[in-house]
Design an enzyme around this catalytic site. Structure first.
Site: not given
Length: 194
Positions: A182, A88, A145, A13
């Protein structure tokens, strides 16, 4: 008043890219930042934050024994620290998230933590769960997605691209091991793997 922020998203993302942009913005204004990343993720080398679009920066590698508050306090003794950025963040322990909250509350340094919310089974990581509980601000970084809906889940796949439904919570990998989906498509893939 400094705050603890949690920026979360599925795989791919742009979490590391966003972190590196925030770091650049602080440094461009002459401010001092501290960057941390998990020693577990060594794909770009231990102590390196790297994004898929080619940006990168050196960082302090943390592991389960790292006392983040102590590390930041020592750095503050050497000179003002304007922001702490954590990549992270899902690999933080609950105690380390508490330390980061103390960095914001006691040391007055804002903390921006970036990480996954859930693992490949849809379960919260320890660090993410504690961040969701303690963070002053929760910011979702959106991903898409294959169907065009918002991707919120991380599907682990094997070398043939088939869904993996069991295994250790942590297995480092990128696009070769994980697909952001998704919830609906994630559920369908896991059901087929079962």
């Amino acid at each position: 008043m400094a705050k603890l922020y949690f920026y979360y998203a599925s795989m791919n993302a742009g979490k590391s890219t966003t972190l590196l942009q925030a770091d650049f913005n602080y440094r461009e204004r002459g401010m001092r930042t501290l960057l941390f990343t998990s020693a577990v993720d060594d794909r770009a080398g231990v102590g390196t934050i790297a994004s898929r679009i080619g940006l990168g920066a050196e960082a302090v590698a943390f592991d389960a024994q790292t006392d983040l508050r102590l590390h930041v306090a020592r750095e503050c003794d050497a000179g003002p620290v304007d922001c702490v950025l954590i990549d992270e963040a899902q690999f933080l322990s609950a105690a380390q998230v508490d330390q980061l909250a103390a960095v914001a509350d006691d040391l007055g340094v804002p903390v921006l933590a970036y990480g996954l919310r859930t693992d490949f089974r849809g379960a919260l990581f320890e660090g993410s769960a504690r961040l969701l509980a303690l963070a002053d601000a929760l910011i979702e970084i959106k991903s898409v997605c294959r169907c065009g809906r918002k991707a919120t889940m991380n599907l682990r796949v094997d070398a043939q691209g088939r869904a993996v439904a069991q295994g250790a919570q942590t297995e480092i990998g990128g696009n070769d091991r994980y697909v952001a989906l998704c919830r609906r498509h994630f559920g369908e893939a896991i059901a087929q793997a079962g």
